[in-house]
Design a protein around this motif. Structure first.
Motif, short mmCIF file in Angstrom:
data_model
loop_
_atom_site.label_atom_id
_atom_site.label_comp_id
_atom_site.label_asym_id
_atom_site.label_seq_id
_atom_site.Cartn_x
_atom_site.Cartn_y
_atom_site.Cartn_z
N GLU A 133 23.90 1.93 37.13
CA GLU A 133 22.68 2.74 37.01
C GLU A 133 22.09 2.56 35.62
OE1 GLU A 133 21.24 7.27 38.08
OE2 GLU A 133 23.20 6.99 37.16
N THR A 134 20.85 2.14 35.55
CA THR A 134 20.19 1.94 34.26
C THR A 134 18.91 2.77 34.22
OG1 THR A 134 18.90 0.03 35.03
CG2 THR A 134 21.08 -0.42 34.09
N SER A 189 20.93 10.03 35.96
CA SER A 189 21.56 11.34 35.85
C SER A 189 22.08 11.60 34.44
CB SER A 189 22.71 11.45 36.85
OG SER A 189 23.64 10.39 36.66
N TRP A 190 22.40 10.53 33.70
CA TRP A 190 22.97 10.71 32.36
C TRP A 190 21.91 10.71 31.26
CZ3 TRP A 190 21.01 6.41 30.29
CH2 TRP A 190 20.94 5.25 31.06
N ALA A 191 20.65 10.49 31.59
CA ALA A 191 19.61 10.36 30.57
C ALA A 191 19.47 11.65 29.77
CB ALA A 191 18.28 10.01 31.23
N SER A 192 19.35 11.51 28.45
CA SER A 192 19.23 12.67 27.58
C SER A 192 18.50 12.29 26.30
CB SER A 192 20.62 13.22 27.22
OG SER A 192 21.32 12.31 26.40
N ALA A 193 18.06 13.31 25.58
CA ALA A 193 17.41 13.07 24.30
C ALA A 193 18.36 12.43 23.30
CB ALA A 193 16.88 14.38 23.74
N ARG A 234 30.44 11.99 38.75
CA ARG A 234 29.27 11.23 39.19
C ARG A 234 29.70 9.92 39.85
NH1 ARG A 234 27.20 11.85 33.73
NH2 ARG A 234 27.42 9.59 33.61
N PRO A 235 28.84 9.33 40.69
CA PRO A 235 29.20 8.05 41.32
C PRO A 235 29.51 6.94 40.33
CG PRO A 235 27.30 9.03 42.43
CD PRO A 235 27.57 9.87 41.21
N ASP A 236 28.91 7.00 39.14
CA ASP A 236 29.14 5.95 38.15
C ASP A 236 30.31 6.28 37.22
OD1 ASP A 236 27.48 8.09 37.17
OD2 ASP A 236 27.09 6.92 35.37
#
Length: 602
Positions: free
Chosen positions: A593-594, A557-561, A231-233
């Motif tokens: 990215e937040t 893109s990394w957001a998850s439960a 990923r870009p981050d």
């Protein structure tokens, strides 16, 4: 189907009526093993598009590490003949990227080239591995070979001379075997003049085709990163291991355990790790065996490409740091300006006067007593403006960007053909078609999570739990454990602070799940989190308050439960409900990215 002992069509007797293209010249590609085969293909790109040239391949059958070579030929549609057949037939030109085997038995002008970054290794011939015996065959007159000196100097005389630059590997019965010896830098000719002066007249400085290919492909770094799933981050760390004792792969038998440590200590959401394993190690032990040994690491995200593809080149172009050893990939990394730490370095296997020996003196060594991350960050800061490294980078090639032109000119002179009218150029590194991952788990693997909280902010870092060894755990200070309730290793969910109940498993559907029953089975758990679509979750802390967490606005893109549950676990949520929803800006490490997480009471 071609029967046993039958020659490939282009060189078979009476094939004129059967061939579709009547080539004017036939080139013999000579390989020692898969390592030399991959480098040979770099050289042969100069013939692309020229129907006047047919190439047939052979293996010297002299390497202890030649497993998979015939399969390599077959899988790529490379016509090949047995070594015995290659030594009794005449070709217009032979090109070899190794000095192993009885090359003096060929009846064809031979061009020899290195199969790495210059000539840096020390290697002695072994009995039964193509050792040249007196009387084992002389070359024919007119073959283009030069008479060497008197032959008084014996191979293996104890001098520490580089593989490929010494009489042991270049001469037979006082005669220089290759018609031309390709060098990538002028300094190699200087070493050749000391170790084997009779070979200097046939040496040709023609640059390094592999490095030229890397250089011309460098502007497309983002394409390679995307193809590798970076990923870009995220940053990519390449762990490069050559073969044999003293390599990084061998060091993993010790307490250093480098590959595991790198994966264990780097935040999993911010870094990816790729292991570039040398062909000789991969095929010497067998692909299945290497993948089996490294399965506990690929299960936690280690990228493990097959080494006989060009994925390692794409990885170098995508890399942000390298943990290397005395293999060529380390030198190419330095030449590209990538920060490098040496995880291992076998001085006894490196030619003392070579650039690789200088590299071993200049680069920092990995310290087992310090975390890996600050070491690679320090290397990046120090190496950026290092005058010593700038000089070392220049030793990879003294003809930058010119190898395609120089090699094509050399080969066509020997073939006595005019060069094609199209300009000679380096081919771009192909973009990998698949991400080289070895394992996808149907359960979320357990992670230790640290959460740095400020007013309205939470910064998350996660580390693969099964890889930790409690020997270097500063990165785990204050971390909590998150595990999937269905993890096959029951010890992880029983020990978890946060227990994830994944979406799509029927028994955890809302209305069917009994929160109280699950909590009773896992009395150490502080928070139960039922995954919802779009990376949200329903959360039940121990105090019995039900919370719903959702990502508001553009979802990262990394957001998850699981990340949402960790924020709830470590962030003060006591005001939720009485003062309306609680909003937390969430970041993954230093990523720009937040995501905004909104938590409501139900």
């Amino acid at each position: 189907m071609r029967g046993a002992g039958r020659l490939p069509l282009p060189i078979a007797a009476g094939s004129g009526r059967w061939v579709s293209v009547a080539a004017e010249r036939t080139v013999l590609g000579v390989v020692h093993n898969i390592t030399s085969a991959t480098r040979l293909l770099d050289l042969l790109t100069v013939f692309e598009g020229d129907r006047r040239v047919q190439t047939v391949f052979t293996c010297t059958e002299s390497s202890a590490l030649d497993e998979g070579t015939i399969e390599f030929f077959t899988s790529r549609g490379m016509l090949h003949i047995p070594w015995e057949e290659a030594t009794v037939r005449k070709f217009d030109l032979a090109i070899a990227t190794s000095r192993g085997g009885d090359l003096h038995n060929l009846r064809t002008p031979l061009i020899g080239a290195p199969h790495g970054a210059g000539y840096s290794k020390l290697l002695k011939r072994e009995a039964g591995s193509g050792k040249r015996e007196a009387g084992s065959g002389k070359r024919e007159a007119g073959s283009g070979k030069r008479e060497a000196g008197s032959g008084k100097r014996e191979a293996g005389s104890g001098k520490r001379e580089a593989f490929g630059l010494s009489p042991e590997w270049l001469t037979h019965e006082g005669r220089v075997v290759p018609s031309a010896i390709i060098l990538s830098h002028d300094e190699q000719r200087e070493r050749l003049a000391v170790s084997c002066p009779e070979a200097v007249p046939v040496s040709v400085v023609a640059g390094d085709p592999c490095f030229d290919q890397l250089q011309v492909s460098a502007p497309f770094r983002e394409n390679y990163r995307q193809a590798l799933g970076i990923r870009p981050d995220q940053k990519l760390i390449v762990v490069s291991s050559t073969w044999g004792r003293g390599s990084i792969l061998a060091s993993d038998e010790t307490d250093t355990d480098l590959l595991r440590r790198v994966l264990a200590e780097l935040p999993a959401d911010e870094y990816r790790v790729l292991a570039a394993v040398h062909c000789n190690a991969w095929y010497g032990h067998g692909a299945w065996q290497l993948q089996n040994w490294l399965a506990p690491l690929t299960e936690h995200g280690l990228l493990l490409p097959v080494p006989d593809t060009e994925t390692w080149k794409a990885a170098l172009l995508a890399a942000d740091g390298i943990l290397g050893d005395h293999g060529s990939l380390t030198m190419y990394g330095i030449a590209l300006g990538i920060p490098v730490i040496l995880g291992s370095f076998a001085e006894s296997k490196v030619a003392p006067q070579s650039p690789m020996a200088r590299l071993g003196k200049i680069l920092p060594r990995f310290s087992a007593h310090r975390p890996f991350l600050p070491q690679i960050e320090e290397a990046a800061a120090v190496q950026r403006d290092s005058a010593e490294l700038h000089q070392l980078r220049a030793t990879v090639t003294s003809q930058p960007g010119e190898s395609a032109v120089l090699l094509r000119r050399l080969f066509y002179q020997w073939l006595e053909l005019p060069e094609p009218v199209t300009p000679a150029r380096s081919r771009l590194v192909p973009v990998p078609s698949t991400v080289p991952v070895g394992y996808f788990s149907p359960v979320q693997r357990p992670v230790y999570v640290s959460v740095a909280s400020e007013e309205g902010w939470a910064t998350i870092r996660r580390y693969p739990a099964p890889l930790q060894r409690r020997t270097m755990e500063r990165h785990l200070s204050g971390a909590h454990l998150v595990a999937d309730i269905d993890d096959p290793d029951a010890g992880w969910p029983r020990s978890a602070d946060v227990l994830i109940l994944p979406l799509g498993r029927p028994r955890y559907v809302v209305g069917m799940v009994s929160w109280e029953d699950i909590a009773a089975l896992y009395p150490g758990c502080a928070l139960l989190a039922l995954e919802e679509p779009e990376g949200g979750c329903l959360a039940l802390p121990r105090d019995g308050v039900r919370l719903r967490a959702r990502w508001d606005g553009r979802r990262p893109s990394w957001a998850s439960a699981a990340i949402a549950a960790s924020v709830i676990h470590d962030h003060a949520m006591s005001t939720v409900g009485s003062h309306g929803p609680s909003c937390v800006q969430v970041a993954i490490g230093a990523s720009a990215e937040t995501g905004l997480l909104v938590v409501d009471a139900l």
